[in-house]
Design a protein around this motif. Sequence first.
Motif, mmCIF file in Angstrom:
data_model
loop_
_atom_site.group_PDB
_atom_site.id
_atom_site.type_symbol
_atom_site.label_atom_id
_atom_site.label_comp_id
_atom_site.label_asym_id
_atom_site.label_seq_id
_atom_site.Cartn_x
_atom_site.Cartn_y
_atom_site.Cartn_z
ATOM 1 N N SER A 38 0.835 -1.209 0.000
ATOM 2 C CA SER A 38 0.000 0.000 0.000
ATOM 3 C C SER A 38 0.867 1.254 0.000
ATOM 4 O O SER A 38 0.582 2.225 -0.704
ATOM 5 C CB SER A 38 -0.919 0.001 1.222
ATOM 6 O OG SER A 38 -1.646 -1.207 1.285
ATOM 7 N N LYS A 53 -6.317 1.238 6.909
ATOM 8 C CA LYS A 53 -7.314 0.172 7.029
ATOM 9 C C LYS A 53 -7.479 -0.326 8.447
ATOM 10 O O LYS A 53 -6.597 -0.207 9.260
ATOM 11 C CB LYS A 53 -6.913 -0.992 6.128
ATOM 12 C CG LYS A 53 -7.605 -0.901 4.801
ATOM 13 C CD LYS A 53 -7.585 -2.245 4.122
ATOM 14 C CE LYS A 53 -7.264 -2.075 2.668
ATOM 15 N NZ LYS A 53 -5.832 -2.159 2.409
ATOM 16 N N ASP A 88 -5.390 -4.404 -5.179
ATOM 17 C CA ASP A 88 -4.623 -4.882 -4.032
ATOM 18 C C ASP A 88 -5.158 -6.262 -3.640
ATOM 19 O O ASP A 88 -6.311 -6.585 -3.902
ATOM 20 C CB ASP A 88 -4.773 -3.894 -2.863
ATOM 21 C CG ASP A 88 -3.711 -4.114 -1.783
ATOM 22 O OD1 ASP A 88 -2.880 -5.038 -1.920
ATOM 23 O OD2 ASP A 88 -3.730 -3.355 -0.794
HETATM 24 MG MG MG Z 1 -1.816 -3.088 2.301
#
Ligand code: MG
Length: 297
Positions: A38, A53, A88
């Motif tokens: 990420s 997240k 992702d």
């Molecule tokens: Mg990630």
Amino acid sequence: LASWVGFSNLPNQVHRRSVRRGFQFVAMVVGESGLGKSTLINTLFETRLYQPKHIPAPGEDRGKTVQIESISADIEENGVRLKLTVVDTPGFGDFVNNDECWKPIVDNIEARFDAYLEQENRVNRLKLTDNRVHACIYFIQPTGHSLKPIDIEFMRRLHTKVNLIPVIAKSDTMTDDEIVVFKQRILADIAHHGIRIFQPPQYENEDEETIQENEEIISKVPFAVVGSDHLVNGLDGRQVRGRSYPWGVIEVDNEEHCDFVKLRQMLVRTHMEELREHTNDVLYENYRTDKLKAMGV
Ligand code: MG
Ligand code: GDP
């Protein structure tokens, strides 16, 4: 958005067509949790595509399969439109049994091929939405040893379906010498297992500068990357993207420090069109042919 990505400076004439129409590019990131997927995506595209997240507490059910999450952004640069999608794959390699963790990823790539095939079979085929995965950045843990079975299995399953771009994750945790040796081992493993990673084509009829730029990119594979979404005090006192340590600073955008710049150059500037072409002309075409054969067409 600032004009920093560079895709509007695509060098070759082949790119003009895409440039006129605006184009779609889908990049997937795969690798075990915590390897910086990420962060690297944010570093690459400078947008905050990723929001922090929810991290599940121990014991909390986090699902039993790899999740596939896709985020898109419309970027415009010097009048060129790019619809960028990042796919992702959190969960890869996180389970007790990872034997089949490549499977949801293959399924996703094939579902995207199917969606494209379905559009091609329509009567009106003028405006195809291209959601096929054009590049898969595979994150290798910076162990310094060699590839792990999960890496080999993943790449063996995927190399006929997607352009694989292996990267050494968090390369700031290794010394320059360790990286050189590790790269050689990775390439030897890849060759030994007959895995085909994305090879930038060797140019011949290009100008000297392009040929040299291309060779430099090829020489860095697998790219040793560092991601960072914050600024630190760089060597010359300027604020730069990087990671700081008691012993010094690693600058993301400094080619002496890591291969991030080369990776970005390849993805969004020099080879975006090749990645798209190889996906369409070879990977998708093989998939389509096999599929039609299986259907008895
Ligand atoms: Mg990630
Ligand atoms: P993901 O699970 O693969 O998406 O990994 P994240 O991007 O969430 O990063 C996990 C942790 O590693 C975070 O604390 C990041 O700040 C850190 N991290 C990300 N990239 C790097 C890197 O290149 N080097 C180092 N040392 N740490 C990194």
